[in-house]
Design an enzyme around this catalytic site. Sequence first.
Site, PDB file in Angstrom:
ATOM      1  N   GLU A 219       0.961  -1.157  -0.130  1.00  0.00           N
ATOM      2  CA  GLU A 219       0.061   0.036  -0.057  1.00  0.00           C
ATOM      3  C   GLU A 219       0.861   1.142  -0.206  1.00  0.00           C
ATOM      4  OE1 GLU A 219      -2.917   2.306   2.944  1.00  0.00           O
ATOM      5  OE2 GLU A 219      -3.049   0.222   3.034  1.00  0.00           O
ATOM      6  N   GLU A 356     -14.013   6.658   7.945  1.00  0.00           N
ATOM      7  CA  GLU A 356     -13.420   5.856   7.055  1.00  0.00           C
ATOM      8  C   GLU A 356     -14.216   4.472   6.675  1.00  0.00           C
ATOM      9  OE1 GLU A 356      -9.348   2.697   7.005  1.00  0.00           O
ATOM     10  OE2 GLU A 356     -10.333   3.436   8.807  1.00  0.00           O
TER      11      GLU A 356
END
Length: 468
Positions: A219, A356
């Site tokens: 990531e 989120e």
Amino acid sequence: MPKNAVKMAKDHGATMIDLKFMDFIGTWQHFSVPVSELSEDMFEDGFGFDGSSIRGWQPIHASDMLVLPDPSTALMDPFIKEPTLSFICNIYDPITKEPYSRDPRNIAKKAEAYLKSSGIGDTAYFGPEPEFFIFDGIRYSQGPDHGFYEIDSEEGEWNTGRDEGPNLGHKPRHKQGYFPCLPTDSLNDIRNEMVMTLQRLGFHIEMQHHEVASGGQGEIAMKFNSLLKMGDQLKWYKYVVKNVAKANGKTATFMPKPVFNDNGTGMHCHQSIWKDGENLFAGDGYAGMSEMALHYIGGILKHARALNAICNPSTNSYKRLVPGYEAPINLAYSSRNRSASIRIPIVNSPKAKRIEARFPDPSCNGYLAMSALLMAGLDGIENKIDPGDPMDKNIYGLSPEELANIPSAATSLEEALDALRNDHEFLLKGDVFTEDVIETWIEYKEENDLKLMRMTPCPQEFTLYYDC
């Protein structure tokens, strides 16, 4: 602005102009013209192209479309051999000169406009976290007489016994890739190269790291940006990751679940709404959030199964959304708790307050997914949708009786598309999405994804049923 773009081409010695735009499903398309075609008029006149050859767009009897480059998106392409100035483009009808309703970038622009017209806020900030795998090779084929895929990764735990002349070990175990140092993390240098390339393009990168799965999962974290700009940036992100991997003899994929029996690839999506420079999600409610933020959460939770059809648009997405792999399948919200589909990160600054959404994955069309999330959240604010009580327990550790009271995300693309068919009024506000867009999306996915997968035997079925 066009004048600045023309000057930029001259300053960088560009010999070619590359025009990039996104198809309906979410893949960047492009064509190139010599720099001699670049003029300020180009941004008004555009270029014609065949819209019937683009997935989900025009029928052949009305195929002519117009592509107009956005001068504010000018960047030098870091991978094309000839010095090339790249533009992201908008799509227009050549007769009416109206923005094309199925252009994903146009939908994102309309979502931002709807937010402003609502009076709720003036800016929606998004910070997606697209994960990916970097493999050494990938083979796959499907025919009437065969069907297979084979992943090659020097990092894969399944290769600890392979003769690699010699095998030097240090391969991340399944679900233990987060995040050991070198030499176990063998892809650090490649991810660094990706970071450097993204930074040279002008993007703010916060960190890079190995992810949980074995086999090369990683990531790169980007700083948040406004919806449309982040939609553009997300495409550059994927473009850079794939091309840097290829330049290093590797292959990168954003497929949600390429590795069986290990963690899948998500795209957790941080979001907040601001007005006049103030973060409207900061407050004195649960986890330091405002009532508006909680209603925004309520909207996403209410429409989550319909959102799955846009935020998790592949059949492979639902190989990830299963229990046991940190997948956020339970429609609940919590502070810090990563087993809930909506997490409220613990931060000290009111400016950093955000929510989120953890269920989206990077197979989605970023413009559509972020626009849909915003529209669901705004519906929650407009209708004061109560998200219920937070879930501060480990959801994966709950009893079956406790779990029965928590709704879950869609378990298949078919289920998600049915949910979208029955729940999409919130997307139509402000003409952001249209009935045509929703119908075309559902029809395309049913015909090109579901129908094909229903008819195709998979290797696992031979294991299960060959000797029946």
